[in-house]
Design a protein around this motif. Structure first.
Motif, PDB file in Angstrom:
ATOM      1  N   VAL A  31      -4.774  -1.398   6.826  1.00  0.00           N
ATOM      2  CA  VAL A  31      -5.605  -0.397   7.504  1.00  0.00           C
ATOM      3  C   VAL A  31      -6.661   0.161   6.559  1.00  0.00           C
ATOM      4  O   VAL A  31      -7.751   0.537   6.993  1.00  0.00           O
ATOM      5  CB  VAL A  31      -4.717   0.731   8.065  1.00  0.00           C
ATOM      6  CG1 VAL A  31      -5.554   1.871   8.628  1.00  0.00           C
ATOM      7  CG2 VAL A  31      -3.783   0.193   9.146  1.00  0.00           C
ATOM      8  N   GLY A  32      -6.364   0.176   5.265  1.00  0.00           N
ATOM      9  CA  GLY A  32      -7.315   0.696   4.285  1.00  0.00           C
ATOM     10  C   GLY A  32      -8.637  -0.046   4.265  1.00  0.00           C
ATOM     11  O   GLY A  32      -9.670   0.521   3.869  1.00  0.00           O
ATOM     12  N   GLY A  33      -8.647  -1.297   4.675  1.00  0.00           N
ATOM     13  CA  GLY A  33      -9.895  -2.064   4.695  1.00  0.00           C
ATOM     14  C   GLY A  33     -10.573  -2.086   6.042  1.00  0.00           C
ATOM     15  O   GLY A  33     -11.543  -2.836   6.240  1.00  0.00           O
ATOM     16  N   SER A  34     -10.118  -1.267   6.966  1.00  0.00           N
ATOM     17  CA  SER A  34     -10.598  -1.322   8.356  1.00  0.00           C
ATOM     18  C   SER A  34     -12.110  -1.198   8.476  1.00  0.00           C
ATOM     19  O   SER A  34     -12.743  -1.937   9.235  1.00  0.00           O
ATOM     20  CB  SER A  34      -9.916  -0.217   9.171  1.00  0.00           C
ATOM     21  OG  SER A  34     -10.438  -0.160  10.480  1.00  0.00           O
ATOM     22  N   LYS A  35     -12.695  -0.272   7.744  1.00  0.00           N
ATOM     23  CA  LYS A  35     -14.135  -0.028   7.880  1.00  0.00           C
ATOM     24  C   LYS A  35     -14.985  -1.141   7.286  1.00  0.00           C
ATOM     25  O   LYS A  35     -16.182  -1.222   7.586  1.00  0.00           O
ATOM     26  CB  LYS A  35     -14.497   1.305   7.233  1.00  0.00           C
ATOM     27  CG  LYS A  35     -13.886   2.512   7.933  1.00  0.00           C
ATOM     28  CD  LYS A  35     -14.327   3.808   7.293  1.00  0.00           C
ATOM     29  CE  LYS A  35     -13.740   5.018   8.026  1.00  0.00           C
ATOM     30  NZ  LYS A  35     -14.155   6.301   7.411  1.00  0.00           N
ATOM     31  N   ARG A  36     -14.402  -1.986   6.472  1.00  0.00           N
ATOM     32  CA  ARG A  36     -15.166  -3.056   5.824  1.00  0.00           C
ATOM     33  C   ARG A  36     -14.928  -4.426   6.433  1.00  0.00           C
ATOM     34  O   ARG A  36     -15.628  -5.381   6.090  1.00  0.00           O
ATOM     35  CB  ARG A  36     -14.817  -3.111   4.323  1.00  0.00           C
ATOM     36  CG  ARG A  36     -15.106  -1.840   3.553  1.00  0.00           C
ATOM     37  CD  ARG A  36     -16.582  -1.419   3.649  1.00  0.00           C
ATOM     38  NE  ARG A  36     -17.464  -2.445   3.164  1.00  0.00           N
ATOM     39  CZ  ARG A  36     -17.876  -2.559   1.894  1.00  0.00           C
ATOM     40  NH1 ARG A  36     -17.462  -1.684   0.982  1.00  0.00           N
ATOM     41  NH2 ARG A  36     -18.691  -3.512   1.528  1.00  0.00           N
ATOM     42  N   TYR A  37     -13.949  -4.538   7.297  1.00  0.00           N
ATOM     43  CA  TYR A  37     -13.633  -5.848   7.867  1.00  0.00           C
ATOM     44  C   TYR A  37     -14.725  -6.334   8.809  1.00  0.00           C
ATOM     45  O   TYR A  37     -15.391  -5.554   9.496  1.00  0.00           O
ATOM     46  CB  TYR A  37     -12.323  -5.795   8.660  1.00  0.00           C
ATOM     47  CG  TYR A  37     -11.081  -5.603   7.826  1.00  0.00           C
ATOM     48  CD1 TYR A  37     -10.937  -6.227   6.587  1.00  0.00           C
ATOM     49  CD2 TYR A  37     -10.028  -4.818   8.292  1.00  0.00           C
ATOM     50  CE1 TYR A  37      -9.786  -6.041   5.831  1.00  0.00           C
ATOM     51  CE2 TYR A  37      -8.879  -4.639   7.544  1.00  0.00           C
ATOM     52  CZ  TYR A  37      -8.768  -5.250   6.315  1.00  0.00           C
ATOM     53  OH  TYR A  37      -7.630  -5.077   5.575  1.00  0.00           O
ATOM     54  N   THR A  38     -14.876  -7.642   8.847  1.00  0.00           N
ATOM     55  CA  THR A  38     -15.642  -8.290   9.901  1.00  0.00           C
ATOM     56  C   THR A  38     -14.736  -8.421  11.117  1.00  0.00           C
ATOM     57  O   THR A  38     -13.697  -9.071  11.038  1.00  0.00           O
ATOM     58  CB  THR A  38     -16.112  -9.688   9.452  1.00  0.00           C
ATOM     59  OG1 THR A  38     -16.966  -9.564   8.330  1.00  0.00           O
ATOM     60  CG2 THR A  38     -16.846 -10.391  10.574  1.00  0.00           C
ATOM     61  N   LYS A  39     -15.120  -7.787  12.206  1.00  0.00           N
ATOM     62  CA  LYS A  39     -14.280  -7.784  13.414  1.00  0.00           C
ATOM     63  C   LYS A  39     -15.056  -8.434  14.545  1.00  0.00           C
ATOM     64  O   LYS A  39     -15.947  -7.828  15.133  1.00  0.00           O
ATOM     65  CB  LYS A  39     -13.886  -6.358  13.787  1.00  0.00           C
ATOM     66  CG  LYS A  39     -13.122  -5.624  12.698  1.00  0.00           C
ATOM     67  CD  LYS A  39     -12.908  -4.169  13.066  1.00  0.00           C
ATOM     68  CE  LYS A  39     -12.274  -3.403  11.927  1.00  0.00           C
ATOM     69  NZ  LYS A  39     -12.159  -1.954  12.236  1.00  0.00           N
ATOM     70  N   LYS A  40     -14.719  -9.679  14.819  1.00  0.00           N
ATOM     71  CA  LYS A  40     -15.401 -10.410  15.888  1.00  0.00           C
ATOM     72  C   LYS A  40     -14.864  -9.988  17.249  1.00  0.00           C
ATOM     73  O   LYS A  40     -13.658  -9.776  17.415  1.00  0.00           O
ATOM     74  CB  LYS A  40     -15.219 -11.926  15.703  1.00  0.00           C
ATOM     75  CG  LYS A  40     -15.921 -12.468  14.480  1.00  0.00           C
ATOM     76  CD  LYS A  40     -15.825 -13.978  14.448  1.00  0.00           C
ATOM     77  CE  LYS A  40     -16.620 -14.540  13.279  1.00  0.00           C
ATOM     78  NZ  LYS A  40     -16.592 -16.015  13.261  1.00  0.00           N
ATOM     79  N   LYS A  41     -15.747  -9.892  18.194  1.00  0.00           N
ATOM     80  CA  LYS A  41     -15.343  -9.542  19.543  1.00  0.00           C
ATOM     81  C   LYS A  41     -14.628 -10.728  20.197  1.00  0.00           C
ATOM     82  O   LYS A  41     -14.987 -11.876  19.969  1.00  0.00           O
ATOM     83  CB  LYS A  41     -16.551  -9.138  20.378  1.00  0.00           C
ATOM     84  CG  LYS A  41     -17.228  -7.859  19.904  1.00  0.00           C
ATOM     85  CD  LYS A  41     -18.408  -7.506  20.800  1.00  0.00           C
ATOM     86  CE  LYS A  41     -19.086  -6.217  20.336  1.00  0.00           C
ATOM     87  NZ  LYS A  41     -20.233  -5.853  21.199  1.00  0.00           N
ATOM     88  N   PRO A  42     -13.611 -10.457  21.016  1.00  0.00           N
ATOM     89  CA  PRO A  42     -12.922 -11.559  21.710  1.00  0.00           C
ATOM     90  C   PRO A  42     -13.864 -12.298  22.651  1.00  0.00           C
ATOM     91  O   PRO A  42     -14.651 -11.676  23.365  1.00  0.00           O
ATOM     92  CB  PRO A  42     -11.809 -10.845  22.483  1.00  0.00           C
ATOM     93  CG  PRO A  42     -12.236  -9.417  22.578  1.00  0.00           C
ATOM     94  CD  PRO A  42     -13.054  -9.135  21.354  1.00  0.00           C
TER      95      PRO A  42
END
Length: 340
Positions: A264-275
């Protein structure tokens, strides 16, 4: 050992897909076109998508801290899984009074669920939630199961008759689903944190190649699986033998809580692709259409889906599905293997 080999296949399959897919793959096209997109922002971490004309040598780049956070989470999850599950058979016989065949049967159900639920995790991530939310959701479910397993092994639970019911609820309703949902998404999510393309280094003609960086990432990822499993299998049984099963089950719960916190600590930096939709549902609809539109003289039972201009698939997809189903025949031997 078989479980570790399956974990290795899980870890390496996406790496090989990224390294060897052709430019016609829609998934790789999307991966290349927006190399590091978060909330509509394109990162500048990668300079060039196509191979530079002056490139003499390609080298792997460094893994970002948030990529390593995913690796740490996997290490903690594997430690929790192998540390806890290795004790199940002896725990069921020694503490819960089950016979050896009963203990083996319950343990096999756990192993089956751990791999069968990967399909559910993949569908949820691809169709609705995306990988990050799916991993986090199943991780919380997993953690609840570990806590419940710890409580069910305490003396007051055993004396109160909650030992076996608590074990079954924890393992089959929480841990089995949790590990499967994580397993199907975490390796590819780690790879998505590496921007696609080539980045110039200080040395002229030498560029960081994302393909090599992804390969490096999967080396770290695979080692995290082995290190986590090794530590869990070494520490937890010894604690159970010398102290108690309650303390032995508490260790995986605490370690996995730390893993979730790091993730969770890296949440703001992750690349999060939309489904973008799961191919599994597309396959299911294609199979239903083929069965409904059978033709006389067709060579393959899926030929009924060929030439369907008004559907979401084309003939190339149907032919590929036919080849995939033929290749899957090798898995018919797996139930016999696990029954041994």
């Amino acid at each position: 050992m078989a479980s570790k080999m399956n974990d290795r296949v899980d870890a390496m399959s996406f790496s090989e897909k990224v390294l060897h897919s052709t430019s016609n793959s829609s998934e790789l096209d999307n991966f290349s076109e927006k190399p590091h997109a978060v909330a509509g922002v394109v990162s500048q971490d990668v300079d060039i998508i196509e191979p530079p004309a002056d490139m003499v040598r390609a080298v792997p780049g460094r893994l970002s801290p948030w990529t390593l956070m995913v690796v740490v989470m996997e290490l903690c999850e594997r430690l929790a899984y192998y540390g806890a599950s290795l004790m199940f058979s002896i725990y069921l016989q020694k503490i819960l009074g089950r016979t050896k065949p009963q203990a083996v049967a319950l343990n096999r159900v756990n192993q089956f669920m751990s791999y069968a639920t990967t399909i559910l995790g993949a569908i949820i991530a691809d169709q609705w939630l995306g990988k990050y939310k799916t991993i986090l959701g199943f991780a919380i479910l997993y953690l609840i199961g570990l806590v419940l397993l710890t409580l069910s092994s305490a003396d007051f639970s055993i004396d109160g008759g909650f030992g076996l019911p608590g074990f079954c609820i924890a393992v089959f309703a929480f841990i089995g689903f949790g590990t499967g949902g994580i397993k199907s998404n975490v390796s590819s999510f780690m790879a998505e944190q590496i921007p696609t393309g080539y980045k110039a280094t200080k040395t002229p003609g030498v560029y960081e190649d994302s393909k090599l960086t992804v390969e490096r990432g999967f080396r770290y990822f695979y080692w995290s699986i082995n290190v986590g499993a090794f530590i869990g299998q070494m520490v937890c049984p010894q604690v159970a033998k010398n102290k108690s099963y309650t303390l032995a089950y508490m260790i995986p719960a605490i370690v996995f809580f730390v893993g979730i916190a790091v993730f969770v600590g890296g949440s703001k930096r992750y690349t999060k692709k939309k489904p973008q939709g799961t191919v599994l549902l597309k396959v299911w609809r294609c199979i239903k259409y083929a069965r409904k539109n059978k033709r006389e003289g067709q060579k393959h039972w899926l030929d009924g889906a060929l030439g369907a201009a008004d559907q979401e698939w084309n003939d190339e997809f149907v032919i590929g599905l036919q080849r995939s189903l033929r290749a899957c025949k090798v898995f018919l031997f797996y139930p016999l293997y696990w029954a041994l």
